[in-house]
Design a protein around this motif. Structure first.
Motif, PDB file in Angstrom:
ATOM      1  N   PRO A 298       1.607   4.241  -3.576  1.00  0.00           N
ATOM      2  CA  PRO A 298      -0.020   4.151  -4.984  1.00  0.00           C
ATOM      3  C   PRO A 298      -0.702   1.691  -4.925  1.00  0.00           C
ATOM      4  O   PRO A 298      -1.601   2.368  -4.644  1.00  0.00           O
ATOM      5  N   GLN A 299       0.627   1.555  -4.862  1.00  0.00           N
ATOM      6  CA  GLN A 299      -0.148   0.031  -4.658  1.00  0.00           C
ATOM      7  C   GLN A 299      -0.680   0.215  -3.335  1.00  0.00           C
ATOM      8  O   GLN A 299      -2.033  -0.713  -3.564  1.00  0.00           O
ATOM      9  N   TYR A 300      -0.611   0.531  -2.519  1.00  0.00           N
ATOM     10  CA  TYR A 300      -1.486   0.272  -1.247  1.00  0.00           C
ATOM     11  C   TYR A 300      -2.562   1.015  -1.057  1.00  0.00           C
ATOM     12  O   TYR A 300      -3.270   1.000  -0.245  1.00  0.00           O
ATOM     13  N   LEU A 301      -2.237   2.902  -2.459  1.00  0.00           N
ATOM     14  CA  LEU A 301      -4.145   3.089  -1.907  1.00  0.00           C
ATOM     15  C   LEU A 301      -4.094   2.646  -2.499  1.00  0.00           C
ATOM     16  O   LEU A 301      -5.807   2.839  -2.205  1.00  0.00           O
ATOM     17  N   LEU A 302      -4.650   1.804  -4.624  1.00  0.00           N
ATOM     18  CA  LEU A 302      -5.384   1.681  -4.684  1.00  0.00           C
ATOM     19  C   LEU A 302      -6.089   0.352  -5.057  1.00  0.00           C
ATOM     20  O   LEU A 302      -6.279  -0.100  -5.501  1.00  0.00           O
ATOM     21  N   LEU A 303      -4.263  -0.573  -4.962  1.00  0.00           N
ATOM     22  CA  LEU A 303      -5.051  -1.707  -4.635  1.00  0.00           C
ATOM     23  C   LEU A 303      -5.303  -2.744  -3.452  1.00  0.00           C
ATOM     24  O   LEU A 303      -4.336  -2.351  -2.070  1.00  0.00           O
ATOM     25  N   ASP A 304      -5.547  -4.404  -3.531  1.00  0.00           N
ATOM     26  CA  ASP A 304      -5.783  -4.743  -1.863  1.00  0.00           C
ATOM     27  C   ASP A 304      -5.725  -6.233  -2.449  1.00  0.00           C
ATOM     28  O   ASP A 304      -5.403  -6.834  -3.959  1.00  0.00           O
ATOM     29  N   VAL A 305      -6.008  -7.411  -1.102  1.00  0.00           N
ATOM     30  CA  VAL A 305      -5.483  -8.143  -0.566  1.00  0.00           C
ATOM     31  C   VAL A 305      -5.925  -9.260  -2.039  1.00  0.00           C
ATOM     32  O   VAL A 305      -5.562 -10.094  -1.811  1.00  0.00           O
ATOM     33  N   ASN A 306      -7.215  -8.624  -2.599  1.00  0.00           N
ATOM     34  CA  ASN A 306      -8.237  -9.393  -3.685  1.00  0.00           C
ATOM     35  C   ASN A 306      -7.346  -9.510  -4.790  1.00  0.00           C
ATOM     36  O   ASN A 306      -7.492 -10.926  -5.333  1.00  0.00           O
TER      37      ASN A 306
ATOM     38  N   LEU B 163      -2.338  10.275   4.859  1.00  0.00           N
ATOM     39  CA  LEU B 163      -1.672  11.209   3.814  1.00  0.00           C
ATOM     40  C   LEU B 163      -1.811  12.479   4.326  1.00  0.00           C
ATOM     41  O   LEU B 163      -1.509  13.773   4.635  1.00  0.00           O
ATOM     42  N   ARG B 164      -3.241  12.725   4.556  1.00  0.00           N
ATOM     43  CA  ARG B 164      -3.743  14.236   4.745  1.00  0.00           C
ATOM     44  C   ARG B 164      -3.465  14.857   6.002  1.00  0.00           C
ATOM     45  O   ARG B 164      -3.464  15.925   6.167  1.00  0.00           O
ATOM     46  N   GLY B 165      -3.749  14.290   6.986  1.00  0.00           N
ATOM     47  CA  GLY B 165      -3.293  14.788   8.364  1.00  0.00           C
ATOM     48  C   GLY B 165      -1.011  14.675   8.396  1.00  0.00           C
ATOM     49  O   GLY B 165      -0.953  15.080   9.414  1.00  0.00           O
ATOM     50  N   ASN B 166      -0.671  14.321   7.872  1.00  0.00           N
ATOM     51  CA  ASN B 166       0.545  14.400   7.959  1.00  0.00           C
ATOM     52  C   ASN B 166       1.464  13.167   8.932  1.00  0.00           C
ATOM     53  O   ASN B 166       2.493  13.400   8.871  1.00  0.00           O
ATOM     54  N   ALA B 167       0.967  12.602   8.395  1.00  0.00           N
ATOM     55  CA  ALA B 167       1.262  11.321   9.503  1.00  0.00           C
ATOM     56  C   ALA B 167       2.326  10.520   8.777  1.00  0.00           C
ATOM     57  O   ALA B 167       3.212  10.293   8.420  1.00  0.00           O
ATOM     58  N   LEU B 168       1.925  10.624   7.703  1.00  0.00           N
ATOM     59  CA  LEU B 168       2.559   9.819   6.059  1.00  0.00           C
ATOM     60  C   LEU B 168       2.886  11.309   5.377  1.00  0.00           C
ATOM     61  O   LEU B 168       2.210  12.587   4.853  1.00  0.00           O
ATOM     62  N   ASN B 169       4.191  11.411   4.984  1.00  0.00           N
ATOM     63  CA  ASN B 169       5.005  12.922   4.443  1.00  0.00           C
ATOM     64  C   ASN B 169       4.854  12.281   2.818  1.00  0.00           C
ATOM     65  O   ASN B 169       5.523  13.985   2.319  1.00  0.00           O
ATOM     66  N   ALA B 170       5.153  11.074   2.659  1.00  0.00           N
ATOM     67  CA  ALA B 170       5.788  10.992   1.320  1.00  0.00           C
ATOM     68  C   ALA B 170       4.950  10.012   0.499  1.00  0.00           C
ATOM     69  O   ALA B 170       4.324   9.087   0.865  1.00  0.00           O
ATOM     70  N   ILE B 171       4.570   9.796  -0.943  1.00  0.00           N
ATOM     71  CA  ILE B 171       4.302   8.608  -1.938  1.00  0.00           C
ATOM     72  C   ILE B 171       5.416   8.118  -2.453  1.00  0.00           C
ATOM     73  O   ILE B 171       5.534   9.738  -3.538  1.00  0.00           O
ATOM     74  N   SER B 172       6.064   7.654  -2.084  1.00  0.00           N
ATOM     75  CA  SER B 172       7.156   7.385  -2.846  1.00  0.00           C
ATOM     76  C   SER B 172       6.289   5.716  -4.175  1.00  0.00           C
ATOM     77  O   SER B 172       5.556   5.440  -3.822  1.00  0.00           O
ATOM     78  N   THR B 173       7.212   4.991  -5.488  1.00  0.00           N
ATOM     79  CA  THR B 173       6.632   3.853  -5.605  1.00  0.00           C
ATOM     80  C   THR B 173       7.036   2.524  -5.423  1.00  0.00           C
ATOM     81  O   THR B 173       6.803   1.505  -5.805  1.00  0.00           O
ATOM     82  N   ASP B 174       8.070   2.456  -4.366  1.00  0.00           N
ATOM     83  CA  ASP B 174       9.257   1.363  -4.887  1.00  0.00           C
ATOM     84  C   ASP B 174       9.164   0.017  -5.705  1.00  0.00           C
ATOM     85  O   ASP B 174       8.794  -0.341  -5.575  1.00  0.00           O
ATOM     86  N   HIS B 175       8.924   1.327  -6.994  1.00  0.00           N
ATOM     87  CA  HIS B 175       8.995  -0.004  -8.148  1.00  0.00           C
ATOM     88  C   HIS B 175      10.104  -0.167  -7.936  1.00  0.00           C
ATOM     89  O   HIS B 175      11.659  -0.157  -8.234  1.00  0.00           O
ATOM     90  N   CYS B 176       9.828  -2.007  -8.475  1.00  0.00           N
ATOM     91  CA  CYS B 176      10.761  -2.837  -7.877  1.00  0.00           C
ATOM     92  C   CYS B 176      10.105  -4.233  -9.577  1.00  0.00           C
ATOM     93  O   CYS B 176      10.060  -4.792  -8.580  1.00  0.00           O
TER      94      CYS B 176
END
Ligand code: URP
Ligand code: ZN
Ligand code: ZN
Length: 485
Positions: free
Chosen positions: A264-272, A303-316
């Protein structure tokens, strides 16, 4: 104990229909329309989605890292996961360099046993794998640890050289297990860090500026090439950028058994985010770093086209006040990682499904079914089907919340900030069943530490049938077979 869930809209990766579910003890016994069976407990799921419990294949609880330890324990982290609709995690054991992976596994079993709210599995972080230790990988698989993570970053700590990576991948390919790869060129990144520090740049944003997307793409490219020659499946963790995604696509197109997750962080947050006032940018010092915003649309497309297959959190998670502070005067010392185990399902439902990036079946697939398949947990986990574990989330698509570390409904993680502070979500977990037991209901925790069990996972269950690339020999084992013209 038996439970009857009535009138819900059951959504799996493949289906979407109205029916009742009868659970007897820990598994699903019956699915049908207007079931008339006696049950100890009846749940009315009218107007609710009934989905497989979330499966988060990438979390770090009680992880010693960056001179400290992640702030969520197996108890607090898995309870927060449950509140957010995740019923199974795969966490990471770390092999101490030069020591046995089996000993490391015992250490992690001792940390987690009797503590977790939900079921869990382990990946093994391999930090070295000399020839004489390679057979341990098979022993790990026999213990249900059928995936390993290797690092191309963090020289001097977690980094593995390419020879180690090849040895591990070749063995994984033989055993039917899978290597997860942290793909970034850590050697060059270290040089960039030295330059930045020598020029007096100490602020958190230099974490991002010293880890360019090209060095992620290079790591992905190299990892995929090694996997291809080793004839092994590979899973790229926390993929963050378009450049890296393109490398994944090229490899998939030539038949490499290559999978990728994003978070989610790469989908929703950015470098700003690194420009937040004072030292607050440290909240987003996670690796790979947040990227330029335009990458987000590309990741959704992946994600839509299945090049990416999963969404994890990398909760750390590392607390801002006491832990991120370690790097106040040197960004490279800020413990890398961020929180999110609790927020994934609502974030992806709202910003993925409701905003039209993915459909609802794909939501279930990315957050549960696909990781269950890749990591040998399907169909026990990852779906709603007769015989599957009754890990079920009753999800209210109309319930609105604002994510905040001050909101007692959205924040049970043991950390002093939220990476998604102020994000509004419509779509929220109402009730959670873990192997048939109701552990969360209307934001009330009804479970106990120790409800969760360690799950021995089966072999890699990838979804690609590899169409062999032309210049790679059919069988990997012998040295000669690697020497293609
Ligand atoms: O910043 C991150 N991602 N920390 C956790 C370790 C890792 O590389 O996954
Ligand atoms: Zn990583
Ligand atoms: Zn990680």
């Amino acid at each position: 104990m038996s439970v009857l869930i009535k009138n819900g809209r059951i959504v799996t990766a493949a289906d979407d229909y109205q029916a009742d579910i009868f659970i007897n003890n820990s598994t699903i016994d019956l699915i049908g329309i207007n079931l008339s069976v006696d049950a100890d407990h009846v749940i009315d799921a009218s107007r609710m989605l009934v989905i497989p419990g979330g499966l988060d294949p990438h979390t770090h609880l009680e992880l010693p890292f960056g001179g400290t330890e992640t702030s969520d324990t197996f108890e607090t982290g898995t309870r927060a996961a449950a509140f957010g609709g995740t019923t199974c995690i795969i966490d990471f054991v770390v092999q101490a360099k030069g020591t046995s992976t089996i000993e490391a596994l015992d250490t992690w079993h001792a940390k987690a046993a009797g503590k977790t709210a939900i079921d869990y599995g382990f990946h093994m972080i391999i930090t070295d794998m000399p020839e004489e230790r390679v057979p341990e990988m098979r022993k790990l698989a026999d213990e249900g640890v059928t995936s390993y993570k290797l690092f191309m970053s963090y020289p001097g700590a977690l980094l593995s050289d390419d020879g180690t990576i090849f040895r591990a991948m070749r063995k994984a390919g033989e055993d039917g297990t899978i290597v997860c790869m942290h793909a970034e060129n850590g050697i060059v990144i270290d040089e960039l860090i030295k330059i930045a520090l020598s020029e007096g740049h100490i602020e958190p944003k230099y974490h991002a500026l010293t880890r360019p997307t090209r060095l992620e793409a290079e790591g992905v490219h190299r990892a995929l090439a090694i996997a291809e020659v080793a004839r092994a499946p590979i899973y790229i963790v926390h993929l963050s950028s378009y450049d890296a995604l393109q490398e994944l696509r090229y490899a998939q197109a030539r038949g490499v058994m290559a999978h990728g997750e994003t978070c989610p962080q790469y989908l929703l947050l950015d470098v700003n985010a690194y420009d937040e006032p004072g030292f607050d940018g440290a909240k987003y010092v996670l690796t790979p770093p947040l990227r330029a915003k335009w990458n987000q649309a590309e990741l959704w497309r992946g994600l839509r086209g299945n090049a990416l297959n999963a969404i994890s959190t990398d909760h750390c998670p590392f607390c801002l006040k006491e832990q991120k502070e370690i790097g106040r005067n040197d960004f490279s010392k800020i413990p890398n990682g961020g929180p999110g185990i609790e927020n994934r399902m609502s974030l992806i439902y709202h910003y993925g499904v409701a905003e039209g990036h993915i459909d609802i079946n794909r939501f279930v697939e990315l957050t549960s079914t696909a990781p269950a398949k890749i990591f040998g947990l399907f169909p026990k986990k990852g779906t709603i089907a007769v015989g599957s574990d009754a890990d079920i989330v009753i999800f209210d698509p109309n319930h609105e919340e604002t994510i905040s570390y001050r909101n007692s409904k959205t924040h049970h993680m043991n950390i002093d900030y939220s990476a998604y502070e102020g994000f509004k979500v419509k779509g929220f977990t109402k009730t959670v069943l873990s192997r048939g037991r109701i552990i969360v209901d209307n934001s009330e925790y009804l479970g106990r530490a120790g409800d969760g069990e360690f799950i021995k996972r089966g072999p890699y269950g990838g979804m690609y049938t590899p169409s062999r690339s032309s210049n790679i020999p059919d069988i990997a084992p012998s040295v000669n077979s690697h020497l293609s013209p």
